[in-house]
Design a protein around this motif. Structure first.
Motif, PDB file in Angstrom:
ATOM      1  N   PRO A 170       0.793  -1.235   0.000  1.00  0.00           N
ATOM      2  CA  PRO A 170       0.000   0.000   0.000  1.00  0.00           C
ATOM      3  C   PRO A 170       0.827   1.288   0.000  1.00  0.00           C
ATOM      4  CG  PRO A 170      -0.922  -1.591   1.534  1.00  0.00           C
ATOM      5  CD  PRO A 170       0.397  -2.146   1.091  1.00  0.00           C
ATOM      6  N   ALA A 171       2.057   1.225   0.479  1.00  0.00           N
ATOM      7  CA  ALA A 171       2.894   2.425   0.519  1.00  0.00           C
ATOM      8  C   ALA A 171       3.797   2.560  -0.709  1.00  0.00           C
ATOM      9  CB  ALA A 171       3.756   2.412   1.788  1.00  0.00           C
ATOM     10  N   ALA A 172       3.615   1.677  -1.698  1.00  0.00           N
ATOM     11  CA  ALA A 172       4.441   1.729  -2.906  1.00  0.00           C
ATOM     12  C   ALA A 172       4.279   3.064  -3.615  1.00  0.00           C
ATOM     13  CB  ALA A 172       4.066   0.590  -3.847  1.00  0.00           C
ATOM     14  N   GLN A 173       5.376   3.501  -4.263  1.00  0.00           N
ATOM     15  CA  GLN A 173       5.380   4.758  -4.992  1.00  0.00           C
ATOM     16  C   GLN A 173       5.774   4.506  -6.439  1.00  0.00           C
ATOM     17  OE1 GLN A 173       8.128   6.510  -1.974  1.00  0.00           O
ATOM     18  NE2 GLN A 173       6.751   8.263  -2.057  1.00  0.00           N
ATOM     19  N   PHE A 174       5.206   5.299  -7.349  1.00  0.00           N
ATOM     20  CA  PHE A 174       5.436   5.092  -8.775  1.00  0.00           C
ATOM     21  C   PHE A 174       5.953   6.373  -9.419  1.00  0.00           C
ATOM     22  CE2 PHE A 174       2.380   2.017  -7.366  1.00  0.00           C
ATOM     23  CZ  PHE A 174       2.783   0.850  -7.986  1.00  0.00           C
ATOM     24  N   LEU A 175       7.116   6.264 -10.042  1.00  0.00           N
ATOM     25  CA  LEU A 175       7.714   7.358 -10.792  1.00  0.00           C
ATOM     26  C   LEU A 175       7.452   7.099 -12.268  1.00  0.00           C
ATOM     27  CD1 LEU A 175      11.136   7.549  -8.933  1.00  0.00           C
ATOM     28  CD2 LEU A 175       9.375   9.330  -8.899  1.00  0.00           C
ATOM     29  N   GLY A 176       6.568   7.878 -12.857  1.00  0.00           N
ATOM     30  CA  GLY A 176       6.231   7.704 -14.261  1.00  0.00           C
ATOM     31  C   GLY A 176       6.915   8.748 -15.122  1.00  0.00           C
ATOM     32  N   ILE A 177       7.401   8.320 -16.284  1.00  0.00           N
ATOM     33  CA  ILE A 177       8.051   9.261 -17.192  1.00  0.00           C
ATOM     34  C   ILE A 177       7.403   9.166 -18.564  1.00  0.00           C
ATOM     35  CG2 ILE A 177       9.914   7.622 -17.737  1.00  0.00           C
ATOM     36  CD1 ILE A 177      11.755  10.142 -17.971  1.00  0.00           C
ATOM     37  N   ILE A 178       7.110  10.345 -19.131  1.00  0.00           N
ATOM     38  CA  ILE A 178       6.489  10.469 -20.442  1.00  0.00           C
ATOM     39  C   ILE A 178       7.441  11.240 -21.349  1.00  0.00           C
ATOM     40  CG2 ILE A 178       4.520  11.390 -21.733  1.00  0.00           C
ATOM     41  CD1 ILE A 178       2.952  11.337 -19.062  1.00  0.00           C
ATOM     42  N   ARG A 179       7.558  10.780 -22.586  1.00  0.00           N
ATOM     43  CA  ARG A 179       8.418  11.449 -23.563  1.00  0.00           C
ATOM     44  C   ARG A 179       7.599  11.794 -24.803  1.00  0.00           C
ATOM     45  NH1 ARG A 179      13.851   8.676 -26.254  1.00  0.00           N
ATOM     46  NH2 ARG A 179      14.776  10.578 -27.123  1.00  0.00           N
TER      47      ARG A 179
END
Length: 252
Positions: free
Chosen positions: A100-109
């Motif tokens: 539940p505490a997971a974090q997501f770093l998303g990158i868009i190009r």
């Protein structure tokens, strides 16, 4: 093992579509002393790819992926465990259920730069040759049931554009649904506003020490203009619904 897991500072995941800068972001973060990172390591990468391209496999394979991540977190005791594994963009809900505490770093190009790079890399573009091997609809490739009947007649640029668009819309969905668990950034902003974007990542992950700025070759940002034909550019714009200039207004 549970005691060791509890000592972990948590887990984070770099997500996106292929050729969007996920490797660049991953390598930027892997040297940080508060982070222990894996980059497309097995069995996690293979499991994620299989589920991303065939959602019916989730019941069988997700427990294996979660066990693998629990072990990686044990090995990361005292540090944040970060996995650069871009197909996890399609598994965010399941990962959050387990962590539940997971974090997501998303990158868009930029779609134009991303698609140009997809076309240049055979390992990436071959997904579009193998599309019949996967169930339809296929969000990973951006193939809906209505598109499937005409998919074979599309150019490779158009097929890659469908894939980019599907991932872009998924990233927007993640950001809207899980705003506290996700940080979405643009490749171009990282290149032009590096210090500001790295500070955002530091704050998001709760890092005490700064992230070292990566080497940046801004001249490579427009390399796609030499690789895509005018026909490619027009067909990409038709699929994604925005010109490169319109995208850059959102990104920078």
């Amino acid at each position: 093992m549970l005691e060791k897991l509890n000592k972990s500072k948590g887990c984070a995941f770099v997500i996106g579509t292929g050729r969007s800068g996920t490797h660049w972001l991953g390598h930027t973060l892997e040297q940080h002393p508060e982070i222990r990172e894996t980059i497309e390591v097995e069995p996690m990468f293979k499991l994620s790819k299989r589920m991303a391209t065939n959602a019916s496999l989730k019941n069988a394979l997700m427990p294996k992926l979660i066990r693998a991540y629990r072990w990686q977190m044990v090995k990361s005791s005292g540090r944040i465990y970060l996995d650069k594994n871009h197909p996890n963009i399609w598994l965010v809900e399941e990962i959050l259920e387990a962590f539940p505490a997971a974090q997501f770093l998303g990158i868009i190009r930029s779609p134009y730069a991303t698609i140009s790079s997809m076309i240049q890399h055979k390992r990436v573009s071959r997904w579009h040759k193998q599309w019949r091997e996967f169930p339809i609809p296929n969000p990973f490739l951006g193939i809906t049931e209505s598109i499937a009947s005409n998919y074979e007649s599309l150019s490779l640029a158009e097929q890659c554009a469908l894939r980019w668009k599907s991932h872009y819309e998924r990233m927007q969905e993640i950001e809207g649904t899980f705003p506290k668990s996700s940080l979405i950034m643009h490749y171009e902003s990282l290149a032009h506003n590096t210090s500001k974007e790295l500070k955002r990542i530091e704050q998001f992950l709760g890092l005490e020490q700064p992230i070292s700025a990566p080497a940046i070759k801004t001249e490579s940002l427009d390399k796609w203009k030499d690789n895509l034909s005018e026909a490619d550019i027009k067909s990409i714009e038709k699929v994604v619904g925005m010109s490169d200039d319109a995208y850059l207004q959102l990104a920078i």
